[in-house]
Design a protein around this motif. Structure first.
Motif, PDB file in Angstrom:
ATOM      1  N   LEU A 114       0.832  -1.205   0.000  1.00 38.01           N
ATOM      2  CA  LEU A 114       0.000   0.000   0.000  1.00 38.01           C
ATOM      3  C   LEU A 114       0.864   1.252   0.000  1.00 38.01           C
ATOM      4  CD1 LEU A 114      -2.891  -0.931   2.436  1.00 38.01           C
ATOM      5  CD2 LEU A 114      -2.886  -0.940  -0.039  1.00 38.01           C
ATOM      6  N   ILE A 171      -2.045   6.469  -6.771  1.00 36.08           N
ATOM      7  CA  ILE A 171      -3.487   6.745  -6.759  1.00 36.08           C
ATOM      8  C   ILE A 171      -3.712   8.253  -6.736  1.00 36.08           C
ATOM      9  CG2 ILE A 171      -5.552   6.605  -5.324  1.00 36.08           C
ATOM     10  CD1 ILE A 171      -4.926   3.808  -4.737  1.00 36.08           C
ATOM     11  N   ALA A 222     -16.258  13.478  -8.728  1.00 39.05           N
ATOM     12  CA  ALA A 222     -16.137  12.066  -8.370  1.00 39.05           C
ATOM     13  C   ALA A 222     -14.677  11.650  -8.322  1.00 39.05           C
ATOM     14  CB  ALA A 222     -16.905  11.209  -9.387  1.00 39.05           C
ATOM     15  N   SER A 271     -12.748  13.053  -5.444  1.00 32.42           N
ATOM     16  CA  SER A 271     -13.074  12.509  -4.125  1.00 32.42           C
ATOM     17  C   SER A 271     -12.299  11.226  -3.848  1.00 32.42           C
ATOM     18  CB  SER A 271     -14.572  12.249  -4.008  1.00 32.42           C
ATOM     19  OG  SER A 271     -14.932  11.137  -4.775  1.00 32.42           O
ATOM     20  N   VAL A 272     -11.713  10.643  -4.895  1.00 29.54           N
ATOM     21  CA  VAL A 272     -10.955   9.402  -4.691  1.00 29.54           C
ATOM     22  C   VAL A 272      -9.573   9.698  -4.101  1.00 29.54           C
ATOM     23  CG1 VAL A 272     -10.039   7.364  -5.852  1.00 29.54           C
ATOM     24  CG2 VAL A 272     -12.190   8.325  -6.573  1.00 29.54           C
ATOM     25  N   VAL A 285      -8.868  11.174  -1.516  1.00 22.83           N
ATOM     26  CA  VAL A 285      -8.905  10.866  -0.086  1.00 22.83           C
ATOM     27  C   VAL A 285      -8.411   9.458   0.194  1.00 22.83           C
ATOM     28  CG1 VAL A 285     -10.368  10.876   1.943  1.00 22.83           C
ATOM     29  CG2 VAL A 285     -10.971  12.266   0.008  1.00 22.83           C
ATOM     30  N   MET A 286      -8.822   8.519  -0.679  1.00 27.71           N
ATOM     31  CA  MET A 286      -8.422   7.133  -0.457  1.00 27.71           C
ATOM     32  C   MET A 286      -6.900   7.006  -0.527  1.00 27.71           C
ATOM     33  SD  MET A 286     -11.071   5.440   0.139  1.00 27.71           S
ATOM     34  CE  MET A 286     -10.458   3.788   0.012  1.00 27.71           C
ATOM     35  N   ILE A 324      -5.448   8.392   2.736  1.00 27.48           N
ATOM     36  CA  ILE A 324      -5.598   7.468   3.864  1.00 27.48           C
ATOM     37  C   ILE A 324      -4.637   6.297   3.700  1.00 27.48           C
ATOM     38  CG2 ILE A 324      -7.174   5.880   5.002  1.00 27.48           C
ATOM     39  CD1 ILE A 324      -9.416   7.716   4.400  1.00 27.48           C
ATOM     40  N   MET A 325      -4.514   5.817   2.454  1.00 31.52           N
ATOM     41  CA  MET A 325      -3.617   4.693   2.179  1.00 31.52           C
ATOM     42  C   MET A 325      -2.179   5.053   2.549  1.00 31.52           C
ATOM     43  SD  MET A 325      -3.365   2.787  -1.464  1.00 31.52           S
ATOM     44  CE  MET A 325      -4.974   2.177  -1.707  1.00 31.52           C
ATOM     45  N   TRP A 348      -1.860   5.377   6.445  1.00 34.91           N
ATOM     46  CA  TRP A 348      -1.952   4.144   7.215  1.00 34.91           C
ATOM     47  C   TRP A 348      -0.747   3.245   6.966  1.00 34.91           C
ATOM     48  CZ3 TRP A 348      -2.454  -1.107   6.120  1.00 34.91           C
ATOM     49  CH2 TRP A 348      -2.731  -1.896   7.237  1.00 34.91           C
ATOM     50  N   ALA A 396      -8.680  13.436   5.537  1.00 34.66           N
ATOM     51  CA  ALA A 396      -9.921  12.801   5.091  1.00 34.66           C
ATOM     52  C   ALA A 396     -11.122  13.555   5.651  1.00 34.66           C
ATOM     53  CB  ALA A 396      -9.946  11.347   5.526  1.00 34.66           C
ATOM     54  N   PHE A 421      -9.479  -1.548   1.138  1.00 34.53           N
ATOM     55  CA  PHE A 421      -8.910  -0.956  -0.077  1.00 34.53           C
ATOM     56  C   PHE A 421      -9.258  -1.782  -1.310  1.00 34.53           C
ATOM     57  CE2 PHE A 421      -5.919   1.327   2.807  1.00 34.53           C
ATOM     58  CZ  PHE A 421      -6.346   2.579   2.441  1.00 34.53           C
ATOM     59  N   VAL A 479     -18.998   6.348  -7.625  1.00 36.27           N
ATOM     60  CA  VAL A 479     -17.658   6.675  -7.136  1.00 36.27           C
ATOM     61  C   VAL A 479     -17.746   7.692  -5.997  1.00 36.27           C
ATOM     62  CG1 VAL A 479     -15.465   7.737  -7.748  1.00 36.27           C
ATOM     63  CG2 VAL A 479     -16.538   6.142  -9.306  1.00 36.27           C
ATOM     64  N   ILE A 480     -18.556   8.738  -6.190  1.00 37.20           N
ATOM     65  CA  ILE A 480     -18.568   9.842  -5.229  1.00 37.20           C
ATOM     66  C   ILE A 480     -19.167   9.385  -3.904  1.00 37.20           C
ATOM     67  CG2 ILE A 480     -20.785  11.026  -5.530  1.00 37.20           C
ATOM     68  CD1 ILE A 480     -19.236  13.525  -6.105  1.00 37.20           C
ATOM     69  N   VAL A 487     -17.006   5.348  -2.929  1.00 35.73           N
ATOM     70  CA  VAL A 487     -15.562   5.448  -2.699  1.00 35.73           C
ATOM     71  C   VAL A 487     -15.241   6.674  -1.852  1.00 35.73           C
ATOM     72  CG1 VAL A 487     -13.310   5.620  -3.783  1.00 35.73           C
ATOM     73  CG2 VAL A 487     -15.093   4.289  -4.872  1.00 35.73           C
ATOM     74  N   PHE A 498     -12.254   4.906   8.401  1.00 33.87           N
ATOM     75  CA  PHE A 498     -12.198   5.641   9.663  1.00 33.87           C
ATOM     76  C   PHE A 498     -12.529   4.702  10.815  1.00 33.87           C
ATOM     77  CE2 PHE A 498     -12.118  10.308  10.239  1.00 33.87           C
ATOM     78  CZ  PHE A 498     -11.529  10.619   9.041  1.00 33.87           C
ATOM     79  N   MET A 514      -9.759   2.093  11.374  1.00 32.54           N
ATOM     80  CA  MET A 514      -8.503   2.601  11.919  1.00 32.54           C
ATOM     81  C   MET A 514      -8.661   3.092  13.347  1.00 32.54           C
ATOM     82  SD  MET A 514      -7.036   4.646   8.719  1.00 32.54           S
ATOM     83  CE  MET A 514      -6.484   3.781   7.277  1.00 32.54           C
TER      84      MET A 514
END
Lengths: 422, 172
Positions: free
Chosen positions: A131, A138, A170, A173-174, A176-177, A180-181, A184, A199, B35, B61-62, B65, B74, B77
């Motif tokens: 990750l 990403i 859209a 907004s990804v 954020v992933m 976080i990845m 973490w 986030a 993930f 997606v919005i 995801v 959240f 974790m």
């Protein structure tokens, strides 16, 4: 079960290609699957690759060319913007900024880039390696995918999506992933704290951002970026920011929320160096850190470009017939002006606290954004067409509002105790 | 059966969806599972694009995801100290889960088999009309007005409930 089908009668589009599900019963379908595997997949797959690709090779090549242009050109933006940021910061602090590399230090970023390439690519041994390696890509990919829907000029647009602006929301907004990845997988408390802050911040500020975009969509009646720009073609007063007083407010909400979305000061809590080292990218080094850096500046440019497209006329000029501040150069100038505004804010304002950040979003921006939507709806009912009268009334209200705001702000600032000389 | 570029991309998305969904249910690390769920949701969004439901794809997606998955992460974790989990599964749970899966499969197969006339979308290079207008008509001016309003009220209740739970107690 045909009732189930009736639910979707309204959607002529709600169908799959006949190639995948021919209209036959289940037994035939199973036979079809068997046939498909035996007769098509096994013997014909290599043949199909050879026989069917050349026809569509053109499309593929165009796709790759467009992607190549952005991957090739957009990283050059940070090269310029990083230097600009350092020079702007230096001027704000009465310094000269980088001066040594090249004339007036103009090659400084290039030197930094080379340095970053040669630095050690450190991977935290206690972290999650897979990750950790994936996260920068990403964020990078999502930042770049946004550029596919931004119209840089009348014919400089990769794809005019039906859902243009919604696609941008859209995809962004990804990000954020990815954040976080990264946080973490670094297995560091600073990284995790930074990513959680980021986030929370991005998810919160997406709401006023989306609501202020909605006011634009209500006026234009389309989500397509091309049509949004095309509706602003009658000079500066047809730009959507001046169309109604509510879009004028929406522009500021959009712009401030955008600054929060790209994690810049005064909203840079996810990277607050005095509290959590460097936030979610603390553990990254070398080229992987550079990817975050490039993505940050690309994002900054992207949100400014979106603000210009939505509110400031995009590639349309100031006067209807003339190309002043119009076309591709005009678009870039307007965008860079907003980028400069972001830098200006960064080096002027101190960082917000977490509670202030959340209060600003939930207690001020979101109610104001809802009020904007209501107001835009009423405005649309009163003035269905954009006429000279509606524009004049709108500009008059904006003018009075600005003067009022200036007076109120001046009075409240005047009430503060004067700073004591120490 | 004609092979085109679209066919390959379709199967690519289908494979991505199913493979990552398998990873979600088999992998032990919860964060990896979350993930991987992201890839699944992206794959489904890709399939929506193939149905030419572009608005639905972006919404997928919005909402999933950018919203729900972030909330799930959240939760993971902030609550669990142990990430490697060996979940004990009772035989009854296995039976129940299997039954639900088989029932769902049967339902889907019945729908696929009984659907009259899958229409083939002609791709003549023209730009498709936006789906947003139709969706808006159906939701706000059509047969789905009541469900839409009911769902809105439900969400409002949930919102007020969340605010009630998380509010500060003021003691005097």
């Amino acid at each position: 079960m045909s009732d189930f089908r009736a639910m979707f009668v309204g959607f002529p589009d709600f169908n799959v290609s006949e190639n995948f599900f021919p209209n036959i019963n289940l037994q035939d379908k199973l036979n079809w699957a068997e046939e498909f595997i035996q007769n098509v997949l096994i013997p014909r797959l290599p043949e199909a690759v050879a026989a069917h690709f050349p026809e569509e090779l053109g499309t593929v090549l165009v796709m790759f060319a467009c992607a190549g242009i952005f991957v090739g050109v957009v990283p050059l933006l940070p090269l310029v913007l990083v230097l600009a940021e350092r020079k702007v910061a230096a001027r704000f602090q009465n310094r000269t900024g980088p001066m040594r590399v090249g004339p007036w230090g103009t090659l400084q970023t290039l030197a930094d880039g080379v340095k970053l390439i040669f630095k050690e690519d450190f991977i935290p041994p206690q972290g999650d390696k897979f990750l950790f390696l994936l996260a920068p890509y990403i964020i990078f990919a999502c930042s770049f995918a946004v550029f596919a829907a931004i119209p840089f000029g009348q014919n400089i647009l990769v794809s005019d999506f039906n859902i243009g602006i919604f696609y941008i929301m859209a995809i962004s907004s990804v990000i954020v992933m990815g954040v976080i990845m990264a946080g973490w997988s670094s297995n560091s408390k600073w990284s995790l704290l930074g990513s959680l802050r980021s986030a929370a911040q991005i998810v919160s500020y997406e709401i006023p951002l989306g609501l202020s975009i909605l006011t634009i969509v209500m006026l234009v009646e389309s989500l397509s970026m091309h049509e949004i720009v095309a509706s602003q073609s009658n000079g500066i007063f047809s730009w959507l920011i001046f169309r109604t007083p509510f879009t004028f407010i929406a522009f500021f909400i959009f712009f401030i929320s955008s600054i929060a979305e790209v994690n810049r000061t005064p909203f840079d809590l996810p990277e607050a160096e005095s509290e959590i080292v460097a936030g979610f990218h603390t553990e990254y080094s070398g080229m992987r850190f550079a990817l975050f850096f490039i993505a940050e500046y690309a994002n900054m440019f992207a949100v400014s470009a979106i603000a210009v497209t939505l509110f400031l006329g995009g590639w349309e000029g100031v006067l209807p017939g003339y190309d002043i501040l119009g076309g591709f150069p005009g678009f870039v100038i307007k965008t860079l002006a907003l980028v400069f505004l972001m830098m200006w804010l960064r080096w002027t304002l101190p960082r917000l606290r977490v509670d202030q950040l959340m209060n600003l979003c939930w207690k001020y921006f979101i109610p104001i954004a809802f009020f904007n939507i209501l107001g835009t709806g009423i405005w649309g009912l009163i003035f269905p067409e954009d006429t000279l009268i509606s524009t004049s009334i709108s500009c008059a209200i904006i003018y009075i509002g600005l003067i009022g705001a200036y007076k109120i702000a001046g009075r409240s600032l005047g009430q503060r105790p004067a700073p004591q000389p120490s | 059966m004609e092979f085109t570029l679209k066919t390959f991309i379709f199967y690519g998305f289908a494979f991505l969806t199913i493979a990552s969904a398998l990873v979600v249910v088999t992998v032990r690390n919860i964060v990896h599972a979350a993930f991987s769920l992201m890839v699944t949701l992206f794959g489904v969004a890709g399939l929506y694009v193939f149905l030419q439901a572009d608005f639905l794809a972006a919404t997928q997606v919005i909402v999933y995801v950018g919203g729900i998955l972030v909330l799930i992460l959240f939760g993971v974790m902030m609550t669990s100290g142990r990430l490697e989990m060996r979940i004990h599964i009772e035989r009854g749970q296995l039976l129940l889960g299997g039954l639900v899966a088989v029932a769902l499969l049967m339902l889907l197969l019945t729908v696929i088999a009984n659907t009259p006339a899958w229409k083939n979308l002609t791709d003549d290079g023209t730009k498709l009309p936006p789906t947003t207008e139709r969706i808006g008509e159906l939701i706000l001016n059509g047969p789905f007005l009541l469900p839409f309003e009911v769902v809105s009220v439900l969400l409002l209740v949930a919102l007020i409930g969340a605010a009630m739970i998380s509010r500060k107690e003021i003691r005097d």
